[in-house]
Motif scaffolding. Structure first.
Motif, PDB file in Angstrom:
ATOM      1  N   VAL A  41       0.677  -1.672   0.053  1.00 22.00           N
ATOM      2  CA  VAL A  41       0.094   0.180  -0.537  1.00 22.00           C
ATOM      3  C   VAL A  41       1.194   1.154   0.286  1.00 22.00           C
ATOM      4  CG1 VAL A  41      -1.740   0.983   1.397  1.00 22.00           C
ATOM      5  CG2 VAL A  41      -1.684  -1.023   1.091  1.00 22.00           C
ATOM      6  N   ILE A  42       0.206   1.966  -0.985  1.00 21.97           N
ATOM      7  CA  ILE A  42       0.725   3.642  -0.744  1.00 21.97           C
ATOM      8  C   ILE A  42       0.686   4.424  -0.045  1.00 21.97           C
ATOM      9  CG2 ILE A  42       1.733   5.438  -2.449  1.00 21.97           C
ATOM     10  CD1 ILE A  42       1.573   3.777  -5.178  1.00 21.97           C
ATOM     11  N   THR A  43       1.554   5.445   0.926  1.00 24.07           N
ATOM     12  CA  THR A  43       0.934   5.693   1.843  1.00 24.07           C
ATOM     13  C   THR A  43       0.518   7.503   1.618  1.00 24.07           C
ATOM     14  OG1 THR A  43       2.420   5.318   3.556  1.00 24.07           O
ATOM     15  CG2 THR A  43       1.123   4.412   3.352  1.00 24.07           C
ATOM     16  N   VAL A  44       1.540   7.562   0.367  1.00 29.14           N
ATOM     17  CA  VAL A  44       1.042   9.190   0.521  1.00 29.14           C
ATOM     18  C   VAL A  44      -0.034   9.337   0.351  1.00 29.14           C
ATOM     19  CG1 VAL A  44       3.836   9.010   0.239  1.00 29.14           C
ATOM     20  CG2 VAL A  44       2.370   8.528  -2.018  1.00 29.14           C
ATOM     21  N   PRO A  45      -0.566  11.016   0.007  1.00 28.17           N
ATOM     22  CA  PRO A  45      -2.042  11.896  -0.501  1.00 28.17           C
ATOM     23  C   PRO A  45      -1.496  10.895  -2.004  1.00 28.17           C
ATOM     24  CG  PRO A  45      -0.909  13.116   0.543  1.00 28.17           C
ATOM     25  CD  PRO A  45       0.001  11.742   0.922  1.00 28.17           C
ATOM     26  N   ASN A  46      -2.878  11.014  -2.919  1.00 26.24           N
ATOM     27  CA  ASN A  46      -3.275  10.130  -3.972  1.00 26.24           C
ATOM     28  C   ASN A  46      -3.562  11.470  -4.326  1.00 26.24           C
ATOM     29  OD1 ASN A  46      -3.970   9.597  -5.903  1.00 26.24           O
ATOM     30  ND2 ASN A  46      -5.051   7.520  -5.624  1.00 26.24           N
ATOM     31  N   ARG A  47      -2.592  11.859  -5.380  1.00 29.88           N
ATOM     32  CA  ARG A  47      -2.372  13.622  -6.218  1.00 29.88           C
ATOM     33  C   ARG A  47      -3.388  12.660  -7.632  1.00 29.88           C
ATOM     34  NH1 ARG A  47       3.531  15.535  -7.008  1.00 29.88           N
ATOM     35  NH2 ARG A  47       2.033  17.460  -8.451  1.00 29.88           N
ATOM     36  N   ALA A  48      -3.196  11.828  -8.022  1.00 24.73           N
ATOM     37  CA  ALA A  48      -4.402  11.350  -9.309  1.00 24.73           C
ATOM     38  C   ALA A  48      -5.732  11.065  -9.375  1.00 24.73           C
ATOM     39  CB  ALA A  48      -3.718  10.337  -9.697  1.00 24.73           C
ATOM     40  N   GLY A  49      -5.720  10.693  -7.866  1.00 26.94           N
ATOM     41  CA  GLY A  49      -7.039  10.791  -8.027  1.00 26.94           C
ATOM     42  C   GLY A  49      -8.149   9.465  -8.091  1.00 26.94           C
ATOM     43  N   ARG A  50      -7.538   8.518  -8.947  1.00 29.40           N
ATOM     44  CA  ARG A  50      -7.814   7.323  -9.163  1.00 29.40           C
ATOM     45  C   ARG A  50      -6.791   5.744  -8.723  1.00 29.40           C
ATOM     46  NH1 ARG A  50      -5.292   9.015 -15.011  1.00 29.40           N
ATOM     47  NH2 ARG A  50      -3.690   8.340 -14.410  1.00 29.40           N
ATOM     48  N   THR A  51      -8.398   5.465  -8.309  1.00 26.94           N
ATOM     49  CA  THR A  51      -6.761   4.300  -7.860  1.00 26.94           C
ATOM     50  C   THR A  51      -6.689   3.497  -8.649  1.00 26.94           C
ATOM     51  OG1 THR A  51      -8.901   3.749  -5.965  1.00 26.94           O
ATOM     52  CG2 THR A  51      -7.580   1.390  -6.615  1.00 26.94           C
ATOM     53  N   MET A  52      -5.298   2.628  -8.264  1.00 26.22           N
ATOM     54  CA  MET A  52      -4.169   2.163  -8.947  1.00 26.22           C
ATOM     55  C   MET A  52      -3.720   1.216  -8.617  1.00 26.22           C
ATOM     56  SD  MET A  52      -2.964   5.256 -11.579  1.00 26.22           S
ATOM     57  CE  MET A  52      -1.941   4.419 -12.584  1.00 26.22           C
ATOM     58  N   VAL A  53      -3.261   0.151  -9.360  1.00 20.49           N
ATOM     59  CA  VAL A  53      -2.530  -0.928  -8.802  1.00 20.49           C
ATOM     60  C   VAL A  53      -1.865  -1.437  -9.871  1.00 20.49           C
ATOM     61  CG1 VAL A  53      -4.817  -3.055 -10.253  1.00 20.49           C
ATOM     62  CG2 VAL A  53      -2.885  -3.655  -7.766  1.00 20.49           C
ATOM     63  N   TRP A  54      -0.319  -2.164  -8.768  1.00 15.59           N
ATOM     64  CA  TRP A  54       0.802  -2.393  -9.953  1.00 15.59           C
ATOM     65  C   TRP A  54       0.519  -3.214  -9.603  1.00 15.59           C
ATOM     66  CZ3 TRP A  54       0.160   2.138  -8.590  1.00 15.59           C
ATOM     67  CH2 TRP A  54       0.539   3.562  -8.807  1.00 15.59           C
ATOM     68  N   PRO A  55       0.509  -4.891 -10.476  1.00 18.27           N
ATOM     69  CA  PRO A  55       0.453  -6.611 -10.116  1.00 18.27           C
ATOM     70  C   PRO A  55       1.567  -6.781 -10.704  1.00 18.27           C
ATOM     71  CG  PRO A  55      -1.433  -5.543 -12.254  1.00 18.27           C
ATOM     72  CD  PRO A  55      -0.965  -4.314 -11.299  1.00 18.27           C
ATOM     73  N   VAL A  56       2.258  -8.197 -10.466  1.00 17.82           N
ATOM     74  CA  VAL A  56       3.388  -8.447 -10.959  1.00 17.82           C
ATOM     75  C   VAL A  56       2.075  -9.851 -11.414  1.00 17.82           C
ATOM     76  CG1 VAL A  56       5.538  -9.301 -10.794  1.00 17.82           C
ATOM     77  CG2 VAL A  56       4.464  -7.258 -10.251  1.00 17.82           C
ATOM     78  N   LYS A  57       3.073 -10.207 -12.612  1.00 18.45           N
ATOM     79  CA  LYS A  57       2.009 -11.760 -12.644  1.00 18.45           C
ATOM     80  C   LYS A  57       3.749 -13.002 -13.343  1.00 18.45           C
ATOM     81  CE  LYS A  57      -1.743  -9.840 -15.822  1.00 18.45           C
ATOM     82  NZ  LYS A  57      -2.010 -10.647 -17.364  1.00 18.45           N
ATOM     83  N   GLY A  58       2.980 -14.199 -12.272  1.00 19.44           N
ATOM     84  CA  GLY A  58       4.856 -14.775 -12.082  1.00 19.44           C
ATOM     85  C   GLY A  58       4.391 -16.271 -12.486  1.00 19.44           C
ATOM     86  N   ALA A  59       5.766 -16.887 -12.043  1.00 22.27           N
ATOM     87  CA  ALA A  59       3.614 -18.659 -12.134  1.00 22.27           C
ATOM     88  C   ALA A  59       2.991 -19.451 -11.168  1.00 22.27           C
ATOM     89  CB  ALA A  59       6.032 -19.557 -12.072  1.00 22.27           C
ATOM     90  N   THR A  60       3.449 -18.795  -9.561  1.00 17.56           N
ATOM     91  CA  THR A  60       2.492 -18.735  -9.103  1.00 17.56           C
ATOM     92  C   THR A  60       1.021 -17.897  -9.286  1.00 17.56           C
ATOM     93  OG1 THR A  60       3.622 -17.408  -6.923  1.00 17.56           O
ATOM     94  CG2 THR A  60       4.726 -19.420  -7.816  1.00 17.56           C
TER      95      THR A  60
END
Length: 117
Positions: free
Chosen positions: A85-104
């Motif tokens: 979880v990113i704890t700085v204020p959200n300047r973009a205003g929209r929810t974002m996620v950085w997923p990583v796809k792996g073997a599991t």
């Protein structure tokens, strides 16, 4: 036997890089006033990359319950680790996620909660 271990290690390493290879900045947001802010975003897992690497999440595809987040990606609900979880204020205003796809499966490197209005 040593060759088999080396081959297995190379296959595992390739799987890790294959998941991250699709996440790169292609220059679309180079002139955005928020680019330096996006580039500086980090969770306890490390830098999140940039806006081009993250994905916007609709309000119906994330939720908060008992102080923890979860997000729906590719039709499945995934718990967001607290250290993602990113704890700085959200300047973009929209929810974002950085997923990583792996073997599991899919893991979450960074999650930026939105306003959920």
């Amino acid at each position: 036997m040593k060759r088999l271990k080396t081959a297995g290690a190379l296959i595992a390493l390739a799987a890790v890089f294959a998941g991250s290879a699709t996440a790169r900045d292609d220059g679309r947001y180079a002139n955005s006033p928020l680019k330096p802010w996006f580039d500086s975003l980090r969770s306890a897992k490390g830098l999140c990359c940039s806006d081009a690497d993250g994905s916007v999440v609709s309000d119906v595809d994330w939720e908060s319950k008992d102080g923890h987040y979860r997000v729906r990606l590719e039709g499945q609900w995934i718990d967001v680790p607290d250290d993602a979880v990113i704890t700085v204020p959200n300047r973009a205003g929209r929810t974002m996620v950085w997923p990583v796809k792996g073997a599991t499966g899919i893991s979450i490197r960074c999650f930026l909660p939105g306003s959920m209005i």
